[in-house]
Design an enzyme around this catalytic site. Structure first.
Site, PDB file in Angstrom:
ATOM      1  N   HIS A 101     -29.487 -17.140 -25.983  1.00 35.64           N
ATOM      2  CA  HIS A 101     -28.548 -17.357 -27.090  1.00 35.64           C
ATOM      3  C   HIS A 101     -28.359 -15.976 -27.720  1.00 35.64           C
ATOM      4  CE1 HIS A 101     -30.895 -21.169 -27.034  1.00 35.64           C
ATOM      5  NE2 HIS A 101     -29.776 -21.760 -27.385  1.00 35.64           N
ATOM      6  N   ASP A 104     -31.162 -14.871 -29.902  1.00 36.76           N
ATOM      7  CA  ASP A 104     -32.505 -14.672 -29.324  1.00 36.76           C
ATOM      8  C   ASP A 104     -32.722 -13.183 -29.082  1.00 36.76           C
ATOM      9  OD1 ASP A 104     -32.616 -17.431 -29.000  1.00 36.76           O
ATOM     10  OD2 ASP A 104     -31.961 -17.332 -26.906  1.00 36.76           O
ATOM     11  N   GLU A 268     -30.370 -30.984 -18.459  1.00 37.32           N
ATOM     12  CA  GLU A 268     -31.774 -30.730 -18.807  1.00 37.32           C
ATOM     13  C   GLU A 268     -32.566 -32.022 -18.633  1.00 37.32           C
ATOM     14  OE1 GLU A 268     -32.735 -28.206 -22.125  1.00 37.32           O
ATOM     15  OE2 GLU A 268     -34.338 -29.538 -22.763  1.00 37.32           O
TER      16      GLU A 268
END
Ligand code: XLS
Ligand code: NI
Ligand code: NI
Length: 439
Positions: A101, A104, A268
């Site tokens: 991201h 991050d 996910e």
């Protein structure tokens, strides 16, 4: 540059009888499976947020792991130390890809302008490392859920001003994704959902999310992004209800708004199970729509109702997941991103490696056994045979779309009674899978 994980060697493949904790037992990157090396079937990726940023803090306690990597927290020096740590980590494990991201990578600043400058600086640094090592960006994304401004969502926010900030972040995240040669861009709708319908215009919010995505596609294509956009479905958490509930819901949304040509799914495992599905189910739904893009590899805990993001250890589920991936023809631009974190009490640097060794070995076994299931062929031929009544006669007419309701009704009347459909043979098939698993 100093070695940060100095007590950890490069992780070798030693085979299933090895007792060396810092060795792969199943992940043998060059081993040929169904005509290509394991590492090509399994483009493994490191998630910047969990691996280099998360310290194990939770609602009840501070972090336990030190992720400062020798720098002082929240500085650009720290941001660079994370890059150094990340590249050394990937090198030691033989991981080729990473994901991030925007925030991050750097400490978010008070203004967009300063945040973007920091992103430019850090991505210059990352690019040098990428050129030197051949590591690649699997996908980039924007964190549009942590900052308080996104309390009511990003694309779905009730505030047009917040929507503009979301747009600014997506634009910059696309810029740096393209700069680093990324072939994927993810939308995980962290807060795109609602807490109560009493204050929510659901249709209005969904139209706005679609507009944001359309603008992202338009902008991305204009700056040369030729990869895939992904939606990563998740039914809840942090919101009570999230709009991208599961693959089926997200795909219907993409089709409704004409986004299905540019988007695929990033599935996910833990999100699928939170939605009440198996991982395999959401992969199948994606694949049958031609939208199996990428995987966030992790697993949840069946006794807990949230996203525990554990490293995958369940080989059975990994086999069924890789079965879907192989059947779908493998990944195009996607890969196996470990969106997984160590448990709070596994706080040492060695634990970071153990997590990935576990995950990579689990997927390697998944691949090997899924390939064996395919080569064995009994599952496939059973399923084919199960629908055999559609391959000729009245069944073939139904499939080709020629049949009319009246004709089928008189066919049924003439029959009097249909034969019972063949047995589903579930127990036989489950023991067949066990036989292959433990052969
Ligand atoms: C959170 C999500 C997130 C996405 C990227 O549950 O898995 O980490 O993968 O925003
Ligand atoms: Ni994820
Ligand atoms: Ni998650």
């Amino acid at each position: 540059m100093n070695e940060l994980f100095s007590n950890i060697p490069k992780i070798p493949y030693e085979g299933k009888d090895s007792t060396n904790p810092l060795a792969f037992k199943y992940y043998d990157p060059e081993r040929i499976v169904l005509g290509k090396p394991m590492k090509e079937h399994l483009p493994f990726s490191m998630a910047w947020w969990h691996n280099l940023s998360a310290t194990g803090s939770d609602m009840f306690g501070r972090g336990t792991a030190d992720k400062k990597f020798g720098a002082s927290e929240g500085t650009m020096e720290h941001a660079k130390a994370k890059v150094d740590a990340g590249f050394e980590f990937m090198d030691k494990l033989g991981i080729e890809f990473f994901c991030f991201h925007d925030i991050d990578l750097i400490p978010e600043a008070d203004t967009l302008d300063e945040t973007n400058k920091r992103l430019d600086e850090i991505t210059d640094y990352i690019k040098i490392k990428m050129d030197a090592t051949g590591k690649k960006l699997l996908w980039g994304t924007a964190n549009m859920f942590s900052n308080p401004r996104f309390m009511n969502g990003a694309g779905s926010s009730n505030s047009a001003e917040v929507f503009c900030f979301a747009a600014a972040q997506v634009k910059k995240a696309l810029d740096i994704t393209v700069k680093l040669g990324g072939k994927g861009y993810v939308f995980w709708g962290g807060r795109e959902g609602y807490e109560t319908l009493l204050n929510t215009d659901m249709k209005f919010e969904q139209e706005n999310i679609a507009s944001l995505m359309k603008m992202a596609v338009q902008y991305g294509r204009s700056i040369g992004f030729d990869g895939d956009f992904y939606i990563e479905p998740k039914p809840k958490e942090p919101m009570k209800h999230q709009y991208d509930y599961d693959a089926a819901t997200a795909i219907a949304f993409l089709k409704e708004y004409g986004l299905d040509k540019d988007f695929k799914m990033n599935i996910e495992a833990n999100h699928a199970t939170l939605a009440g599905h198996t991982f395999q189910h959401d992969l199948r739904v994606s694949a049958m729509n031609g939208m199996l893009g990428s995987i966030d590899a992790n697993q949840g805990d069946y006794l807990l109702g949230w996203d525990t993001d554990q490293f995958p250890s369940n080989v059975y589920e990994a086999v069924l997941a890789m079965y879907e991936v192989l059947k779908a023809g493998g990944f195009k631009y996607g890969g196996v991103n470990f969106d997984a974190k160590n448990r709070r009490s596994s706080y040492t640097m060695e634990d970071m490696f153990y997590g990935f060794i576990l995950g990579m070995d689990t997927f390697a076994l998944g691949l090997l056994k899924a390939a064996q299931l395919i080569e064995d062929g009994r599952l496939d031929s059973f399923v084919k045979e199960r629908y055999a009544s559609y391959s000729e006669g009245i069944g073939a007419k139904i499939r080709s779309g020629e049949a009319k309701l009246e004709e089928l009704a008189s066919y049924a009347e003439k029959l009097g009674k249909p034969q019972l459909p063949g047995s589903g043979r579930q127990e036989y098939l489950e023991s067949l899978v066990n036989q292959i698993m433990f052969s």
